[in-house]
Enzyme design. Structure first.
Site, short mmCIF file in Angstrom:
data_model
loop_
_atom_site.label_atom_id
_atom_site.label_comp_id
_atom_site.label_asym_id
_atom_site.label_seq_id
_atom_site.Cartn_x
_atom_site.Cartn_y
_atom_site.Cartn_z
N SER A 36 121.22 53.09 -11.00
CA SER A 36 122.46 52.68 -11.67
C SER A 36 123.38 52.08 -10.62
CB SER A 36 123.12 53.89 -12.33
OG SER A 36 123.67 54.72 -11.32
N LYS A 37 124.57 51.68 -11.08
CA LYS A 37 125.53 51.05 -10.17
C LYS A 37 125.87 51.94 -8.97
CE LYS A 37 127.57 47.38 -12.73
NZ LYS A 37 127.48 47.67 -14.18
N ARG A 38 125.76 53.26 -9.16
CA ARG A 38 126.03 54.19 -8.05
C ARG A 38 125.17 53.87 -6.83
NH1 ARG A 38 123.85 58.86 -8.70
NH2 ARG A 38 122.84 58.33 -10.66
#
Ligand code: GLU
Length: 324
Positions: free
Chosen positions: A243-245
């Site tokens: 994910s963007k994390r």
């Protein structure tokens, strides 16, 4: 049989690395088998889809060098066909009208879930005789159309996972048409795949639980389903879903950051697939020649940014001075 595959992104976000990897596997398989690669934009979620996102997907595909042989087609344009397929299921008795109101269903679901159970619609409206159902619909009573799930087990031989099956009792009589007459996701996908003569569905593992529902729609229509091939999820270094994390996930962000399309293509092709030998740097033609579902892994594929940097370095080193 000539192979026809499709990449079917929903334009509710940019072309992310997971979507691009799905597109690449479809593209490689089509090229390998001398088949056709179709691009279908699944734009039925009108609130979350936008023209900008469609453009970004097309732009990302073009940058990665994947020109569709057919399309882009837009799912909303085929709505009449989706509705026609649902009505066919209704007229042959494979589907039925459900007049239950949303408040009752929601209350039932909440009560079952609170008690720790999984809710499946109890099929009250299946008992309504056909003539009565027709009369209520003609009188303007709101209804949804549900597929009647038969008893038994739904099984298929997945190109990646091998024999896979779901007991039908865990599958609800799924809604095909909502009360406003719009088709639902599973119906639209099947209807389009039929209309586009798709022979192989290649998509992420997140769709595994949709597959038995879709197979039952094919069965209801008296048609043979395509071959299904589900790709492993892409994970970050912490083994959680990417994910963007974990940093950039949009393909075009990599372009902005100076990565070469060939390097990203090569890297993504090896994410969840390997050629059966030690090769890492592979040209597009080598990838086409080697690609097969036998080499696709069943468990999650870890996205390793250091490996992408390394591969990109190899491609950059090959550039002519001018191209550099
Ligand atoms: N539109 C779906 C998605 O973006 C894909 C549907 C499919 O491949 O069957 O997840």
């Amino acid at each position: 049989m000539s192979v026809r595959v499709r990449f079917a992104p929903s334009p509710t976000g940019f072309l992310h690395v997971g979507g691009a990897r799905t597109a690449i596997f479809n593209w490689l398989y089509a090229k390998r088998r001398g088949g056709v690669f179709v691009l279908r934009i699944e734009d039925t979620d009108v609130l979350r889809s936008s023209d900008d996102l469609v453009r970004a997907i097309l732009d990302g595909m073009a940058w990665l060098g994947m020109t569709p042989d057919e399309g882009p087609f837009y799912q909303t344009e085929n709505r009449a066909q989706h509705v026609a397929d649902a009505l066919r299921l209704l007229s042959t008795g494979k589907a039925y009208r459900c007049f239950c109101d949303v408040a009752t269903l929601t209350a039932e679901r909440e009560a079952t879930e609170k008690a720790g159970g999984g809710y499946v619609y109890p099929r009250r409206c299946l008992a309504i005789p056909r003539a009565e159902s027709d009369a209520r619909a003609a009188a303007g009573a709101p209804f949804v159309v549900r597929l009647q799930i038969p008893s038994g087990v739904t099984a298929w031989d997945d190109g990646v996972h091998g024999p896979t099956s779901f007991p039908n009792e865990v599958i609800e009589d799924l809604i095909l048409l909502r009360s406003d007459g719009t088709p639902t996701y599973n119906l639209s996908v099947v209807s389009d795949d039929i209309a586009m003569d798709i022979t192989h569905v290649i998509r992420g593992d997140d769709h595994l639980s949709n597959t038995p529902k879709q197979i039952l729609i094919y069965n209801g229509l008296g048609l043979t389903p395509p071959d299904f091939n589900h790709l492993p999820l892409i994970l970050g270094s912490d083994k959680k879903r990417l994910s963007k994390r974990h940093g950039a996930t949009s393909v075009l962000d990599y372009r902005e950051a100076g990565f070469l399309a060939e390097a990203l293509f090569n890297f993504l092709a090896l994410l969840g697939w390997n050629p059966g030998d030690e090769r890492q740097k592979m040209s597009r033609n080598e990838l086409i020649e080697a690609f097969d579902f036998d080499g696709v892994g069943r468990s999650g594929a870890v996205f390793d940014p250091a490996k992408l940097e390394w591969l990109n370095g190899l491609y950059v080193a090959e550039l002519s001075r001018d191209d550099f």
